[in-house]
Design an enzyme around this catalytic site. Structure first.
Site, PDB file in Angstrom:
ATOM      1  N   GLY A  15       0.973  -1.289  -0.032  1.00  0.00           N
ATOM      2  CA  GLY A  15      -0.097  -0.017   0.026  1.00  0.00           C
ATOM      3  C   GLY A  15       0.657   1.400   0.054  1.00  0.00           C
ATOM      4  O   GLY A  15       0.503   2.416   0.466  1.00  0.00           O
ATOM      5  N   ASN A  17       1.817   3.138  -2.611  1.00  0.00           N
ATOM      6  CA  ASN A  17       1.248   3.961  -3.663  1.00  0.00           C
ATOM      7  C   ASN A  17      -0.091   4.501  -3.024  1.00  0.00           C
ATOM      8  O   ASN A  17      -0.475   5.699  -2.914  1.00  0.00           O
ATOM      9  CB  ASN A  17       0.897   3.195  -4.753  1.00  0.00           C
ATOM     10  CG  ASN A  17       2.113   3.334  -5.767  1.00  0.00           C
ATOM     11  OD1 ASN A  17       2.375   4.355  -6.201  1.00  0.00           O
ATOM     12  ND2 ASN A  17       2.699   2.126  -5.953  1.00  0.00           N
ATOM     13  N   MET A  93      -3.751  -7.081  -6.840  1.00  0.00           N
ATOM     14  CA  MET A  93      -3.512  -8.073  -7.590  1.00  0.00           C
ATOM     15  C   MET A  93      -4.552  -9.208  -8.188  1.00  0.00           C
ATOM     16  O   MET A  93      -4.283 -10.368  -8.355  1.00  0.00           O
ATOM     17  CB  MET A  93      -2.258  -8.943  -6.667  1.00  0.00           C
ATOM     18  CG  MET A  93      -1.308  -8.173  -6.348  1.00  0.00           C
ATOM     19  SD  MET A  93      -0.374  -7.413  -7.720  1.00  0.00           S
ATOM     20  CE  MET A  93       0.637  -8.767  -8.185  1.00  0.00           C
ATOM     21  N   ARG A  94      -5.684  -8.752  -8.217  1.00  0.00           N
ATOM     22  CA  ARG A  94      -6.764  -9.710  -8.795  1.00  0.00           C
ATOM     23  C   ARG A  94      -6.973  -9.258 -10.242  1.00  0.00           C
ATOM     24  O   ARG A  94      -7.255  -7.773 -10.500  1.00  0.00           O
ATOM     25  CB  ARG A  94      -8.122  -9.504  -8.086  1.00  0.00           C
ATOM     26  CG  ARG A  94      -7.906  -9.969  -6.594  1.00  0.00           C
ATOM     27  CD  ARG A  94      -7.316 -11.411  -6.272  1.00  0.00           C
ATOM     28  NE  ARG A  94      -7.651 -12.302  -7.034  1.00  0.00           N
ATOM     29  CZ  ARG A  94      -7.345 -13.593  -6.987  1.00  0.00           C
ATOM     30  NH1 ARG A  94      -6.363 -13.942  -6.397  1.00  0.00           N
ATOM     31  NH2 ARG A  94      -8.175 -14.651  -7.527  1.00  0.00           N
ATOM     32  N   ILE A  95      -6.916 -10.010 -11.218  1.00  0.00           N
ATOM     33  CA  ILE A  95      -7.321  -9.234 -12.377  1.00  0.00           C
ATOM     34  C   ILE A  95      -9.105  -9.319 -12.749  1.00  0.00           C
ATOM     35  O   ILE A  95      -9.722 -10.254 -12.333  1.00  0.00           O
ATOM     36  CB  ILE A  95      -6.694 -10.304 -13.777  1.00  0.00           C
ATOM     37  CG1 ILE A  95      -5.542 -10.179 -13.547  1.00  0.00           C
ATOM     38  CG2 ILE A  95      -7.371  -9.993 -15.223  1.00  0.00           C
ATOM     39  CD1 ILE A  95      -4.821 -11.292 -14.461  1.00  0.00           C
ATOM     40  N   LEU A  96      -9.439  -8.152 -13.049  1.00  0.00           N
ATOM     41  CA  LEU A  96     -10.807  -7.640 -13.106  1.00  0.00           C
ATOM     42  C   LEU A  96     -11.373  -8.041 -14.333  1.00  0.00           C
ATOM     43  O   LEU A  96     -10.771  -7.997 -15.467  1.00  0.00           O
ATOM     44  CB  LEU A  96     -11.015  -6.110 -12.762  1.00  0.00           C
ATOM     45  CG  LEU A  96     -10.556  -5.625 -11.270  1.00  0.00           C
ATOM     46  CD1 LEU A  96     -10.456  -4.231 -11.482  1.00  0.00           C
ATOM     47  CD2 LEU A  96     -11.675  -6.266 -10.365  1.00  0.00           C
ATOM     48  N   ASN A 110      -5.018   2.798 -13.045  1.00  0.00           N
ATOM     49  CA  ASN A 110      -3.761   1.567 -12.473  1.00  0.00           C
ATOM     50  C   ASN A 110      -2.390   2.459 -12.515  1.00  0.00           C
ATOM     51  O   ASN A 110      -2.277   3.211 -13.536  1.00  0.00           O
ATOM     52  CB  ASN A 110      -3.973   0.422 -13.148  1.00  0.00           C
ATOM     53  CG  ASN A 110      -3.006  -0.599 -12.588  1.00  0.00           C
ATOM     54  OD1 ASN A 110      -3.017  -0.788 -11.308  1.00  0.00           O
ATOM     55  ND2 ASN A 110      -2.460  -1.236 -13.451  1.00  0.00           N
ATOM     56  N   HIS A 112       1.274   0.984 -12.999  1.00  0.00           N
ATOM     57  CA  HIS A 112       2.134  -0.213 -13.477  1.00  0.00           C
ATOM     58  C   HIS A 112       3.661   0.219 -13.458  1.00  0.00           C
ATOM     59  O   HIS A 112       4.124   1.097 -14.089  1.00  0.00           O
ATOM     60  CB  HIS A 112       1.632  -0.513 -14.591  1.00  0.00           C
ATOM     61  CG  HIS A 112       2.310  -1.908 -15.440  1.00  0.00           C
ATOM     62  ND1 HIS A 112       1.825  -2.984 -14.994  1.00  0.00           N
ATOM     63  CD2 HIS A 112       3.488  -1.856 -16.354  1.00  0.00           C
ATOM     64  CE1 HIS A 112       2.875  -3.870 -15.689  1.00  0.00           C
ATOM     65  NE2 HIS A 112       3.579  -3.084 -16.200  1.00  0.00           N
TER      66      HIS A 112
HETATM   67  C1  GRF Z   1       3.623  -1.147  -7.461  1.00  0.00           C
HETATM   68  O1  GRF Z   1       4.969  -1.334  -8.004  1.00  0.00           O
HETATM   69  C2  GRF Z   1       2.698  -0.928  -8.559  1.00  0.00           C
HETATM   70  O2  GRF Z   1       2.941  -0.214  -9.575  1.00  0.00           O
HETATM   71  C3  GRF Z   1       2.432  -2.197  -8.738  1.00  0.00           C
HETATM   72  O3  GRF Z   1       2.399  -2.946  -7.670  1.00  0.00           O
HETATM   73  C4  GRF Z   1       3.182  -2.417  -6.849  1.00  0.00           C
HETATM   74  C5  GRF Z   1       2.474  -1.887  -5.354  1.00  0.00           C
HETATM   75  O4  GRF Z   1       3.140  -1.351  -4.395  1.00  0.00           O
HETATM   76  N1  GRF Z   1       1.039  -2.284  -9.595  1.00  0.00           N
HETATM   77  P1  GRF Z   1       2.439  -0.857  -3.308  1.00  0.00           P
HETATM   78  O5  GRF Z   1       1.543  -1.780  -2.627  1.00  0.00           O
HETATM   79  O6  GRF Z   1       1.759   0.544  -3.613  1.00  0.00           O
HETATM   80  O7  GRF Z   1       3.435  -0.618  -2.175  1.00  0.00           O
END
Ligand code: GRF
Length: 193
Positions: A15, A17, A93-96, A110, A112
């Protein structure tokens, strides 16, 4: 649109981000407020961070549902209560499914960890190094049914040095991610004006 965007963040893990968005939204000038965090993982570290910052959290554990459709219906029902303007995936981490995504046109974004369209999917840093790339970075993009392929809102890049490892590159890019996500929200808000 001059009023603040209402954002719900979906997470599965650390978490960081999510935290960057919550911190940015603490500034009165930021054009959005975080109205909730949903995690599919009850043990996500991000849940604690959100609670510390007095953000409403909700666990919707995919393991408690018989199938993806029921899991996604539970998310849709909860989102119907919160009524967000924008749904931010942040390490979710789930594909919607495309049905879920089509339910929220232009409302799901999102982050990435690569310069899309390069390195869609997982293990981006390892793949970028192995491919001999001189730079990598992060991308904030709209979510469409095709994975990691929606319209790009913003990218930030970093140089890959010869001594970089997967870990050092991940760290450098994560710093940029924490700037990119709040910036992308500002761009979206500005475009809605
Ligand atoms: C990040 O690198 C993001 O780009 C990717 O998963 C990671 C998540 O990190 N989709 P966090 O949970 O935000 O620390």
């Amino acid at each position: 649109m001059s009023k603040k965007l209402k954002i719900v963040i979906l997470i599965s893990g650390r978490g960081s981000n999510m935290e960057a968005l919550i911190n940015a939204a603490a500034s009165p000038d930021f054009p959005a407020e975080i109205i909730g965090v949903i995690s599919n993982n009850p043990d996500a570290k991000g849940l604690e961070k959100a609670k510390e910052k007095n953000i409403k959290t909700k666990i919707i554990n995919h393991k408690n549902y018989d199938n993806k459709q029921d899991f996604e219906t539970a998310i849709i029902e909860y989102l119907a209560l919160l009524k967000p303007d924008l749904i931010c995936l942040a390490g979710f981490m789930r594909i919607l499914s495309s049905d879920f995504i089509k339910h929220y046109p232009n409302k799901i974004i999102n982050i990435h960890p690569s310069l899309l369209p390069k390195f869609k999917g997982l293990n981006t840093h390892k793949r970028a190094i192995e491919a001999g790339e001189k730079e990598s970075g992060c991308t904030v993009h709209y979510v469409t049914p095709e994975m990691d392929a929606g319209p790009i809102i913003l990218q930030r890049s970093v140089t890959i040095e010869s001594g970089d490892t997967e870990e050092t590159l991940a760290k450098k890019i994560l710093e940029q991610e924490h700037k990119a996500y709040p910036e992308a929200i500002k761009i979206i808000h500005r475009n809605l004006l």
